[in-house]
Enzyme design. Structure first.
Site: not given
Length: 388
Positions: A17, A20, A285-286
């Site tokens: 993503h 954030r 995600h990571d």
């Protein structure tokens, strides 16, 4: 030239993503680690920001140009594009902005499984097995990684820098532990249906560094980025190693990576076999990227002009090429990501100002003379993990 002999015919893009806000439990935890006040954000905790959306729109525009350059283009009637995101605001919104930048006006569905803010098992690193045997295997991996690379010793300078930035000696955390930041005891949190975690110094480190990076990528005023206490790229490079090693130990080491990436690998396998889609975009995600690369046995890497190993908004692109003369399939994987500077300055991306491309290498596999792996090498890894 390479492109005269090979045609890209299948693409799977796995994206982290975009930018954030910090996670709520992160900031609550970090209040104990410093005497300073953390800056406020104008979006809910853990949400993709407006700036994050803008940068993903730029990235989507670039990806559409890059695919066009590779002779892959779509029509509204036949998009041949599949998009699937974890069911969190930041991942669904990232997919939406990417598609808006790439194919605004096209009726392309952003698929996700659940209502927003419920984790999809495909992207969820939560444990399904917390048996003593599995936990011990994970601990053995962490111990071996530390023994091989002397991780905790090598992180000592980074912890000292971070301690100074946080003014840790005047914090509640120091009052509790009465020791240097690096010496806060480590332990493995390992509960069923919960995300595994390394508690202690690494937990403080990743939370703090993540918050500082988000401030930097969001172009906060200089005196608000780590309270103006980071003066050089060398400091960024040092402290980001804490974040990288946390992700490495808790997501990328083999035992945990194989389990965490299993459902995702099954999905990638089915997408590659599906003739309906030429390009698939998955947004997670990571932890998703780190686990997948660990499970598929990619070599360790360092990304040029970026201190993170799993940078925000970065994309791993798996590519299948067909050799025009022989009809044989070949494989290449690239990490495509915005550099540290591109994120900070919010640069628009296009084919003339591209993100960085870095070729990822497979362990125990040989490239051909043109720099490609036989497709069977990638297929074999997918199938081995797929059958576990």
């Amino acid at each position: 030239m390479r492109n005269n002999h090979y045609q890209l015919d299948k693409v799977v893009i796995l994206s982290r993503h975009g930018i954030r806000t910090p996670l709520q439990n992160t900031l609550e935890f970090l209040d104990q680690a410093t005497s300073f006040t953390w800056p406020k954000w104008d979006h809910p905790y853990g949400y993709l920001t407006t700036r994050g959306g803008a940068l993903e729109t730029y990235f989507g525009h670039y990806l559409s140009q890059w695919l066009e350059q590779q002779n892959i283009s779509f029509s509204p009637e036949n998009p041949q594009l599949f998009v699937y995101a974890n069911s969190l605001q930041r991942t669904v919104a990232t997919a939406q902005f990417l598609i808006m930048g790439a194919y605004a006006g096209h009726d392309i569905t952003i698929n996700h499984k659940y209502p927003i803010e419920k984790m999809d098992p495909i992207f969820d690193p939560a444990l399904e097995d917390n048996s003593p045997e599995f936990k011990q295997a994970v601990l053995n991996d962490i111990e071996l990684e530390d023994k091989t690379h002397d991780i905790f010793k090598n992180l000592a300078p980074a912890y000292q820098i971070l301690s100074d930035i946080l003014d840790y000696k005047n914090s509640q955390l120091y009052a509790t532990h009465q020791c240097a930041l690096a010496d806060i005891p480590q332990s493995l949190y390992f509960e069923k249906h919960q995300e595994p975690a390394l508690l202690g110094a690494l937990a403080v480190g990743i939370c703090a560094v993540d918050s500082f990076l988000l401030q930097y990528y969001s172009a906060f005023p200089k005196d608000q980025i780590a309270w103006g206490r980071i003066d050089s790229l060398e400091q960024w490079q040092q402290i980001t190693q804490i974040r990288n090693q946390y992700i490495n130990l808790i997501c990328h080491t083999k035992t945990i990576a194989d389990r965490a990436a299993n459902k995702l690998i099954k999905m990638i396998n089915s997408l590659v076999a599906n003739d309906q889609y030429q390009v698939s975009l998955l947004v997670g995600h990571d932890s998703t990227i780190a686990s997948l690369l660990g499970a598929l046995d990619f070599e360790s890497y360092s990304l040029p002009n970026q201190f993170e190993t799993t940078p925000i908004g970065g994309k791993v692109i798996f590519q299948r090429f067909c050799h025009r003369q022989t009809g044989q399939y070949y494989f290449k994987a690239e990490y495509v990501y915005q550099t540290f500077e591109q994120l900070h300055t919010g640069q628009a991306l296009d084919i003339n100002n591209p993100p960085a491309h870095f070729e990822l290498k497979l362990k125990n596999a040989n490239l051909n003379a043109d720099g490609f792996y036989p497709w069977a090498e990638f297929e074999k890894r997918i199938n081995i993990t797929n059958n576990q």
